[in-house]
Design an enzyme around this catalytic site. Structure first.
Site, PDB file in Angstrom:
ATOM      1  N   HIS A 209       0.816  -1.219   0.000  1.00 18.19           N
ATOM      2  CA  HIS A 209       0.000   0.000   0.000  1.00 18.19           C
ATOM      3  C   HIS A 209       0.839   1.254   0.000  1.00 18.19           C
ATOM      4  CE1 HIS A 209      -3.257  -2.777   0.683  1.00 18.19           C
ATOM      5  NE2 HIS A 209      -3.950  -1.854   0.056  1.00 18.19           N
ATOM      6  N   CYS A 525     -10.405  -2.235 -10.311  1.00 19.43           N
ATOM      7  CA  CYS A 525      -9.785  -1.096  -9.622  1.00 19.43           C
ATOM      8  C   CYS A 525      -8.428  -1.437  -9.054  1.00 19.43           C
ATOM      9  CB  CYS A 525     -10.710  -0.545  -8.549  1.00 19.43           C
ATOM     10  SG  CYS A 525     -11.072  -1.719  -7.239  1.00 19.43           S
TER      11      CYS A 525
END
Ligand code: PEP
Ligand code: MG
Length: 592
Positions: A209, A525
């Site tokens: 992330h 996504c």
């Protein structure tokens, strides 16, 4: 990874060194290194006057009392929980409270403020460091764990004393390059791209992330250079080359000149891509493709609008839970989500419920999230929300309320079975009824409810999930990780992380076919969506809705406008028949 010298720098005092790692976010940054020492608390030391000592000691005593109250509150919450994790947490909180009540740490800090006339924060930092050093000399696992307790208490006190939940990077010189052992997603949230040039760390993989955040923020980033933080003196000039994965320490004048040229070229290219902003994302044969933005931080709403996004295809809500000790209230969440819906001005906004776990941690939820033997497979994402209903219901209420301001969709992370959707739909109904009764304005009709398809089980069982979903969204970052059993954030296996693996493509294809058969819209996504190299493949597999970081939109649109759907469909089917990703990659690069 490698560490090689460079002869071009013979004439400089400190020879140039080139460190090689994983380039996870493109771009070039040149600036002074800001090196974060492992586990060190970031505070500034300043002297106080003799007359201020009493007030400073009182400020410290207040912080101790406030931290004790906070810990007590946390402990009261754990007492309502059950299981081994709750018990373990209870012990930890108890230990922290004991340290606060009377310990060497508290006594010594108090004495240091008076003796050295320094501010309380720096006295805490100094004493924590000293105690840790003392403990480190005794080889005993139990004592090592106690040192960690003291570190935690110290960090809590410093946050309380500084009044800012976590010291950010706001006071660094402009263009600073952050160098650290690890950069957490919570750290990236504190990075202002107008001030920070980029970052590099010893640990982390390409789809961690922190890497995703770097790309969203437009910050060049390099990960996976062993012992990086020990190889760069603080303040030394470094060049980050995010495309090649290089950190150049003490660059020679020739290297600096070369990179200044690269930077000018990148700025020119960005200008060219900007012109695509107002053009439509339509293929050569006239097929319209929806290109949406993935957003996370508040400033990204404007970035999505500027990039000409058709909507927000993924709003990650984790940022609301980072860098704080308390959970955000429903009102806080509403206030944070509102600007996204307002900024999109009638375009759809897909809000995903909390997706913490794995490398995305939220301190406020630490007590609810046992680390377990394997956090990636543990109590995380929708599993956590369904176990801890107040969390889910506050999110649902905030989302329903912003749904009154514009079109909003609700997306659930890590859905494994249809029952996840059924339970959330029931909870949404209950929350909606409560809000209506209280005369609060909410979305009417209720927002469409969608599922991320990001665990292999969901891709395989897409039919049963689609039967209960209003839309689906492929999360290829996690789908790749779970299919290949390769941690997306682990630099040691980064070379094996491969979304072109035939198994991943088969699952994507299976999910698209299942969704089409069920008549449920499906988009994507994951990071694949923002990489123009994959655009023709994804369109060929049948996708017409891609969501990506705003900074990737222009390049993907450029690819969409150069594609013929029949041609890419034929090629995608050929790729599905290939035995391995090397064959697939060859076909992909030939056709791109
Ligand atoms: C994904 O897994 O592909 C995804 C989009 O979600 P995240 O990266 O936030 O896990
Ligand atoms: Mg995911």
């Amino acid at each position: 990874m490698n560490d090689s010298g460079d002869t071009a720098a013979k004439d400089t005092k400190t020879p140039q060194r080139v460190l090689e790692g994983l380039g996870v976010a493109d771009g070039v940054a040149i600036g002074p290194a800001h090196v974060i020492e492992v586990g060190r608390l970031r505070v500034r030391e300043y002297k106080i006057g003799a007359g201020d000592v009493a007030a400073e000691r009182e400020r410290f005593a207040d912080a101790v009392a406030a931290s004790a109250r906070q810990l007590k509150k946390l402990q009261a919450r754990t007492e309502k929980m059950s299981g081994a994790a709750a018990e373990e947490l209870g012990f930890l909180l108890e230990a922290s409270q004991q340290i606060l009540q009377s310990s060497r740490l508290i006594r010594r800090v108090d004495e240091r403020i008076a003796a050295e006339r320094v501010n309380a924060e720096s006295a805490v930092q100094f004493e924590v460091g000293r105690i840790e050093e003392e403990f480190a000399r005794i080889p005993d696992a139990y004592l090592a764990a106690r040192a960690q307790d003291i570190h935690e208490v110290g960090a809590r006190l410093i946050r309380r004393l500084s009044n800012v939940p976590y010291a950010g990077f706001a006071d660094l010189p402009k263009g600073s390059i952050i160098i650290a052992h690890a950069i957490t997603p919570a750290d990236t949230v504190l990075m202002d791209p107008a001030r920070i040039g980029g970052f590099a760390a010893a640990v982390g993989g390409p789809e961690s992330h922190s890497a995703i955040m770097a790309r969203s923020l437009g910050l060049p980033a390099v990960l996976g250079i062993q012992d990086l933080e020990e190889k760069i003196p603080p303040g030394e000039t470094v060049i980050l080359d995010g495309a090649k994965g290089l950190v150049i320490v003490a660059p020679s004048p020739a290297t600096l000149a070369e990179y200044a040229r690269v930077r000018r070229r990148l700025v020119r290219e960005r200008g060219l891509l900007n012109r695509l902003r107002t053009l439509r994302a339509v293929t050569l044969d006239g097929t319209k493709v929806m290109l949406q933005a993935n957003v996370e931080l508040p400033f990204e709403a404007e970035a999505a609008v500027r990039a000409g996004a058709d909507g927000i295809g993924l709003l990650r809500t984790e940022f609301l839970f980072m860098n704080r000790d308390e959970l955000p209230t429903e009102d806080e969440q509403y206030a944070a989500l509102k600007p996204f819906v307002v900024a999109m001005n009638g375009k759809p906004v897909t809000i995903r419920t909390l997706d913490v776990g794995g490398d995305k941690l939220a301190p406020a939820l630490r007590e609810k999230m046992p680390t377990g033997p394997n956090p990636a497979l543990g109590l995380r994402a929708i599993r956590l929300s369904l176990k801890y209903r107040p969390l889910l219901e506050a999110q649902l209420a905030a989302i329903l309320r912003v749904g009154a301001l514009g079109p909003v969709r609700l997306l659930l992370p890590m859905v494994g079975t249809a029952s996840d959707l059924i339970k959330v739909r029931a909870a949404m109904g209950r929350v909606a009824a409560r809000l209506k009764k209280a005369k609060v304005r909410i979305a009417d009709p209720l927002p469409p409810l969608g599922a991320m398809i990001e665990v292999p089980a969901a891709a395989l069982a897409v039919k049963s999930i689609a039967a209960h979903a209003d839309f689906l969204s492929l999360g290829t970052n996690d789908l790749t990780m779970y299919t290949l059993a390769i941690d997306r954030g682990d630099e040691h296996v980064a070379d094996l992380y491969d979304p072109l693996h035939p198994a991943v493509l088969q699952l994507i294809h299976h999910a698209i076919l299942g969704a089409n058969t069920a008549g449920v819209p499906i988009g994507l996504c994951g990071e694949m969506g923002g990489d123009p190299r994959y655009t023709s493949l994804l369109l060929g597999l049948g996708l017409r809705d891609l969501s990506m970081r705003a900074t990737g939109l222009a390049r993907v649109k450029q690819r969409v406008r150069a594609v013929d759907i029949d041609e890419v469909t034929r090629r995608a089917h050929l790729m599905l028949e290939q035995p391995d990703s090397a064959h697939i990659a060859r076909l992909l690069d030939k056709g791109a």
